[in-house]
Write a protein that holds these residues in place. Structure first.
Motif, PDB file in Angstrom:
ATOM      1  N   ASP A  56      41.020  28.002  35.608  1.00  0.00           N
ATOM      2  CA  ASP A  56      41.118  29.464  35.480  1.00  0.00           C
ATOM      3  C   ASP A  56      41.106  29.915  34.026  1.00  0.00           C
ATOM      4  OD1 ASP A  56      41.493  30.038  38.286  1.00  0.00           O
ATOM      5  OD2 ASP A  56      43.576  29.363  38.082  1.00  0.00           O
ATOM      6  N   VAL A  66      47.694  33.884  38.209  1.00  0.00           N
ATOM      7  CA  VAL A  66      46.543  34.773  38.272  1.00  0.00           C
ATOM      8  C   VAL A  66      46.570  35.583  39.559  1.00  0.00           C
ATOM      9  CG1 VAL A  66      45.048  33.404  36.760  1.00  0.00           C
ATOM     10  CG2 VAL A  66      45.074  32.930  39.220  1.00  0.00           C
ATOM     11  N   VAL A 125      44.122  37.285  42.308  1.00  0.00           N
ATOM     12  CA  VAL A 125      42.782  37.035  42.823  1.00  0.00           C
ATOM     13  C   VAL A 125      42.456  38.075  43.893  1.00  0.00           C
ATOM     14  CG1 VAL A 125      41.281  35.346  43.959  1.00  0.00           C
ATOM     15  CG2 VAL A 125      43.069  34.568  42.379  1.00  0.00           C
ATOM     16  N   VAL A 146      39.291  36.068  39.927  1.00  0.00           N
ATOM     17  CA  VAL A 146      40.498  36.276  39.134  1.00  0.00           C
ATOM     18  C   VAL A 146      40.364  37.629  38.434  1.00  0.00           C
ATOM     19  CG1 VAL A 146      41.847  35.458  37.159  1.00  0.00           C
ATOM     20  CG2 VAL A 146      40.985  33.818  38.841  1.00  0.00           C
TER      21      VAL A 146
END
Length: 155
Positions: A10, A57, A59, A64
């Motif tokens: 990520d 994160v 999503v 993301v």
């Protein structure tokens, strides 16, 4: 929307959101030359490690859209950024609520952060307090005005 623990894969997207958010939200609060230094360069191994160790994160539709870092030893919150294309949907607030829950589960009594000048009111709406302007020494060698803030957590 799903908020989950980040992983090293990520990191590039988190880095990109960070740079986009800084360039979108911090204009007018910091000199353009500082914004250029703040957002230049490539993704570093250090940033990848930090995201993997302390990152979370948000999503939406497998993309993301926001990030937040939380050090569960110190209670330090950092890098709460929302993709500018997704701002105004409450994603940042939901990330902060999520990080607070993580902190409570870890037994922390408070959260701390150094807010950018443009984000201080957002953090106040999230229950943080702090008014004093201080100087933040960024890893990129910049000295930036910030607002140190704290939120005491109710158990």
């Amino acid at each position: 929307m799903l908020i989950r623990k980040a992983h090293s894969g990520d990191a590039q997207r988190v880095f990109d959101i960070r740079n986009q958010a800084i360039n979108h939200q911090c204009v007018g609060h910091y000199p353009e030359a500082d914004l250029a230094v703040w957002t230049r360069g490539e993704l570093s191994d250090y940033f990848i490690e930090v995201v993997a160790n302390t990152g979370h994160v948000a999503v939406i539709d497998n993309q993301v859209t926001a990030s937040g870092l939380l050090d569960l030893e110190t209670g330090q919150v950092d890098a709460v950024f929302v993709d500018p294309a997704c701002m105004g949907r409450g994603i940042g607030r939901r990330m902060m609520d999520y990080l607070e829950q993580q902190a409570l589960q870890a037994g922390l009594s408070h959260l701390i952060l150094d807010s950018t000048l443009n984000a201080a009111d957002f953090y106040r709406r999230c229950g943080f307090v702090g008014e004093r302007i201080a100087q933040y020494q960024s890893p990129r060698g910049l000295t930036l005005a910030c607002v140190p803030m704290i939120k005491h957590l109710a158990r």
